[in-house]
Design a protein around this motif. Sequence first.
Motif, PDB file in Angstrom:
ATOM      1  N   SER B 252      -0.339   1.718  -8.651  1.00 37.80           N
ATOM      2  CA  SER B 252      -1.022   2.454  -7.609  1.00 37.80           C
ATOM      3  C   SER B 252      -2.275   3.139  -8.147  1.00 37.80           C
ATOM      4  N   TRP B 440       8.430   1.866  -1.853  1.00 37.16           N
ATOM      5  CA  TRP B 440       7.326   1.483  -2.738  1.00 37.16           C
ATOM      6  C   TRP B 440       5.976   2.053  -2.334  1.00 37.16           C
ATOM      7  N   HIS B 442       3.973   1.383   0.202  1.00 32.75           N
ATOM      8  CA  HIS B 442       3.277   0.092   0.319  1.00 32.75           C
ATOM      9  C   HIS B 442       1.781   0.127   0.582  1.00 32.75           C
ATOM     10  N   PHE B 443       1.162  -1.002   0.257  1.00 35.48           N
ATOM     11  CA  PHE B 443      -0.279  -1.191   0.403  1.00 35.48           C
ATOM     12  C   PHE B 443      -0.575  -2.225   1.482  1.00 35.48           C
ATOM     13  N   ASP B 445      -1.254  -4.963   4.094  1.00 32.60           N
ATOM     14  CA  ASP B 445      -0.394  -5.690   5.018  1.00 32.60           C
ATOM     15  C   ASP B 445       1.073  -5.465   4.740  1.00 32.60           C
ATOM     16  N   TRP B 446       1.366  -5.143   3.507  1.00 33.71           N
ATOM     17  CA  TRP B 446       2.768  -5.058   3.116  1.00 33.71           C
ATOM     18  C   TRP B 446       3.309  -3.648   3.329  1.00 33.71           C
TER      19      TRP B 446
END
Lengths: 163, 447
Positions: B252, B440, B442-443, B445-446
């Motif tokens: 990250s 997580w 997320h970033f 699209d995920w």
Amino acid sequence: MAEPLFTPEQQKTFDTELAEILTHYPPDRKSAAMLPAVRLLQSLKGWCPPEGLTLVAERLGVTKERAYEVASFYVMYHLKKPGKYVVDVCTNLSCSLRGAESLLGYLEDKLGVHAGESTEQWTLRETECLASCGTAPCLQINEDHFENLTSREKVDAVFAKLK
Amino acid sequence: MTSPAAPAVEKVISRAWGTPHSHTLAEYRKRGGYEALKKALEMAPQAVLEEVKKSNLRGRGGAGFPTGMKWSFVPKDSPKPKYLAVNGDESEPGTFKDRYILEEDPHLMLEGIAIAAWALDVHTCYVYLRGEFKFAAQRLQAAIDEAYREGIFGKKMLGKDFELNVWLVRGAGAYICGEETALLESLEGKKGWPRLKPPFPAVVGLFGCPTVVNNVETLASVPPIFQRGADWYAKLGTEKSGGTRLICLSGSVNRPGVYEISMATTLRQLIEDPDLGGGMPAGRKVKAVIPGGSSAPVLAADELDVALEFEALKVKQTMAGSGGVIVMDDRTCMVRSLWRVARFYAEESCGQCTPCREGTPWQTRLLRKIEEGRGEPEDLEMLLNVATSIAPYPPIGLGTTICALGDAAALPVHSFVARFRAEFEAHIHEKRCPFGDRPWGHFGDWA
């Protein structure tokens, strides 16, 4: 009668390439060529059938058990015939921090196969770090590498070319 | 708090990366390529070795052992052939520098191999490359072929009566083969089971012969030492460690990638410097950083003012390792992260030593149980107990197994729980992951 392991052309390739590989090692250390020899077998057959491992063992002067021991230790050797495309998705820490688990879930739906399973077309596996942590998430299809799979569109584009 | 800008440093290893055809011999020669080898060939082998000692070059594979000293352990009077084995089995999670060296500037490493061979009286070198690296293998083989064609490898080395053969061997997917004795076993055509040390490979290595095992980046660091001098190289670094360092930044952070940095650079500078990590993604804060590949004990957000250098990180009871820096932000679940790391070691344990073979899956099962909200209060102590049975900590290096994979599997458990104990306890008390289905952070699209 059982089908022969190789076609005549394959047999020729196997013999020629193995002979070349053996020149890399001391003459009394033929068995050292095990990894490249099994790689060669798999490149011709798509996997490592038992009779192929037996042939490798014979050529290298070791037992077939020894060949099987080596082939079963390394994850890149397939002891069962895989799908046409082996899709390895890295879910190790750096990739997971960039969405690899969601990417894997997306692929399970898209390809209709669970991680760890195979169809005729696809073998889908979670794999360990592929050294693309700076361009995560990533995956590998057979031996080809795809990085920066940050969106569904990018994943779709990779798979659109595979039939 | 240190300055956000990292100290400036001259690029030694990565200077050609990204330039057109950087991987070819022609371009390498334009940069002064193989001039260092010419100089080294005019020196006596012993003088070459002394020069490497003077440079304070330390191994870049993980352990940071002084390279010149490693070379000096090879017996001079051995009647057996001597070998050089290059460790290109780059698989430590968070590490991707050797791949870039081989893809962008393979001749830099090959020149290092030639110089090492001259210093050590080695006539056969095996480059053990990670099996998955198809593109790097293609680039490297093409470079080796060029070196043969141009009279660098083969019967003569730049006209001198010195034979060197260099063979590329591709692995087949086993993290353990990055351990130097497992690598030798694999080169001998066996499964990668590490050997007991001593004897060390320098004395009894490949085929029972004296063998030096060096990492790709280590050998790529050798030509600059002869181009510019050992004193110059030593001064680039710190008192005990010469040169620059490649750092692999991931996780990250705004600008993940490989960066060549001064070893005086701190973790905070690495993350914040606009020319390096470029700071954290909007709205996120650093929670934890692994400073040297997933085997290195994790540091918390208040421990980032530490130089990315062997000795400084050792003081913090962690390690510089393979240079893999993994950044986790405040939306990351530490239990989930540790579970994933633990799974890796369970997957990659070779099965030879009981504490590791049995302990690594046990750690994984306990962590899964806690992450999935099924943890019991006693599970955390059990987890630490299992980790301690594989390798007590601190300090690093008390493992009960033949190789360091046991240590590598236990250190994350010890360090994650020591720094984020409350988060583990919250999972157990709340009977769920407090991050819900978003462990997580997320970033894109995920999300």
